[in-house]
Design an enzyme around this catalytic site. Sequence first.
Site, PDB file in Angstrom:
ATOM      1  N   ASP A   1       0.809  -1.222   0.000  1.00 24.87           N
ATOM      2  CA  ASP A   1       0.000   0.000   0.000  1.00 24.87           C
ATOM      3  C   ASP A   1       0.844   1.275   0.000  1.00 24.87           C
ATOM      4  O   ASP A   1       0.355   2.350   0.353  1.00 24.87           O
ATOM      5  CB  ASP A   1      -0.976   0.005   1.180  1.00 24.87           C
ATOM      6  CG  ASP A   1      -2.142   0.961   0.971  1.00 24.87           C
ATOM      7  OD1 ASP A   1      -2.543   1.155  -0.190  1.00 24.87           O
ATOM      8  OD2 ASP A   1      -2.646   1.509   1.971  1.00 24.87           O
TER       9      ASP A   1
ATOM     10  N   ASP B   1      -3.811  -3.976  -5.282  1.00 23.75           N
ATOM     11  CA  ASP B   1      -3.074  -2.715  -5.478  1.00 23.75           C
ATOM     12  C   ASP B   1      -1.625  -2.896  -5.927  1.00 23.75           C
ATOM     13  O   ASP B   1      -0.993  -1.918  -6.352  1.00 23.75           O
ATOM     14  CB  ASP B   1      -3.071  -1.844  -4.216  1.00 23.75           C
ATOM     15  CG  ASP B   1      -4.455  -1.504  -3.710  1.00 23.75           C
ATOM     16  OD1 ASP B   1      -5.427  -1.644  -4.478  1.00 23.75           O
ATOM     17  OD2 ASP B   1      -4.570  -1.099  -2.528  1.00 23.75           O
TER      18      ASP B   1
ATOM     19  N   ASP C   1     -11.677   1.392   5.748  1.00 26.90           N
ATOM     20  CA  ASP C   1     -10.592   1.613   4.785  1.00 26.90           C
ATOM     21  C   ASP C   1      -9.402   2.317   5.421  1.00 26.90           C
ATOM     22  O   ASP C   1      -8.338   2.408   4.809  1.00 26.90           O
ATOM     23  CB  ASP C   1     -11.094   2.459   3.612  1.00 26.90           C
ATOM     24  CG  ASP C   1     -12.138   1.733   2.791  1.00 26.90           C
ATOM     25  OD1 ASP C   1     -11.945   0.536   2.498  1.00 26.90           O
ATOM     26  OD2 ASP C   1     -13.161   2.352   2.438  1.00 26.90           O
TER      27      ASP C   1
END
Length: 240
Positions: free
Chosen positions: A12, A50, A201
């Site tokens: 991330d 991601d 999130d």
Amino acid sequence: MILVAYNIPHRDCGQYSAGGAADAGAYRAWVDAFAGAVGDAPAIVVLEPDAVPHLVDGCAAGGAAEERYALLSEAVTRLKRQPHTKVYVDAGNPAWIKDPGKLVDPLRRAGVDRADGFSLNVANFQTTDEVTAFGSQLSALLGGAHFTVDTSRNGAGPLPGGGAEAWCNPPGRALGTPPTLRTGVPRVDAYLWVKRPGESDGTCRGGPPAGTWWPEYALGLARRAAAEPGPGRLSRGPAG
């Protein structure tokens, strides 16, 4: 069962879900243990949400990028040794990497041609129709690759107007189509709830840390889906 392999080093890019394995060796050992734990059970594995889009947008570059490509490709190979495991390499969502052509070479370097396809919309809110259209374009560029769509929270689509962190705990969203393998779309293998709808999130908009169960947000998603059935919401498509 539906599993998410989410432990790539530098995960991330240091944002709300930062973390991951300490280094390449630790990641290889983790993937091997992950695959071994799956064993002979039927499983769908979404590989590293991601990770490929962050290669495309430049967050992972240079030596880190080369290492990431190698680790993803090796992970596909290891997971596919399990006899009943399907693997989908994550490709982000159409609001992030808007040109599907930019994903083709990165996905191939990440091993998508040896996987069962790619995944889209993980933890995001883009509508099923928009994601399917984008995925169909990407599929054509990859020679007909199949894909999955995360419909866990896309029943009301993305936050109107977008803006900074529109992807992070946006208000007013709703649950989407329940998980099913019967999508009615030839190259869409499944609608999945990859992101558990009640998980935060991150610490945006008053949320708890990423991955933490947030009952109020979960209830809002469910209530809005129940109140306004329609395309992309709970009424769409059979469960199965």
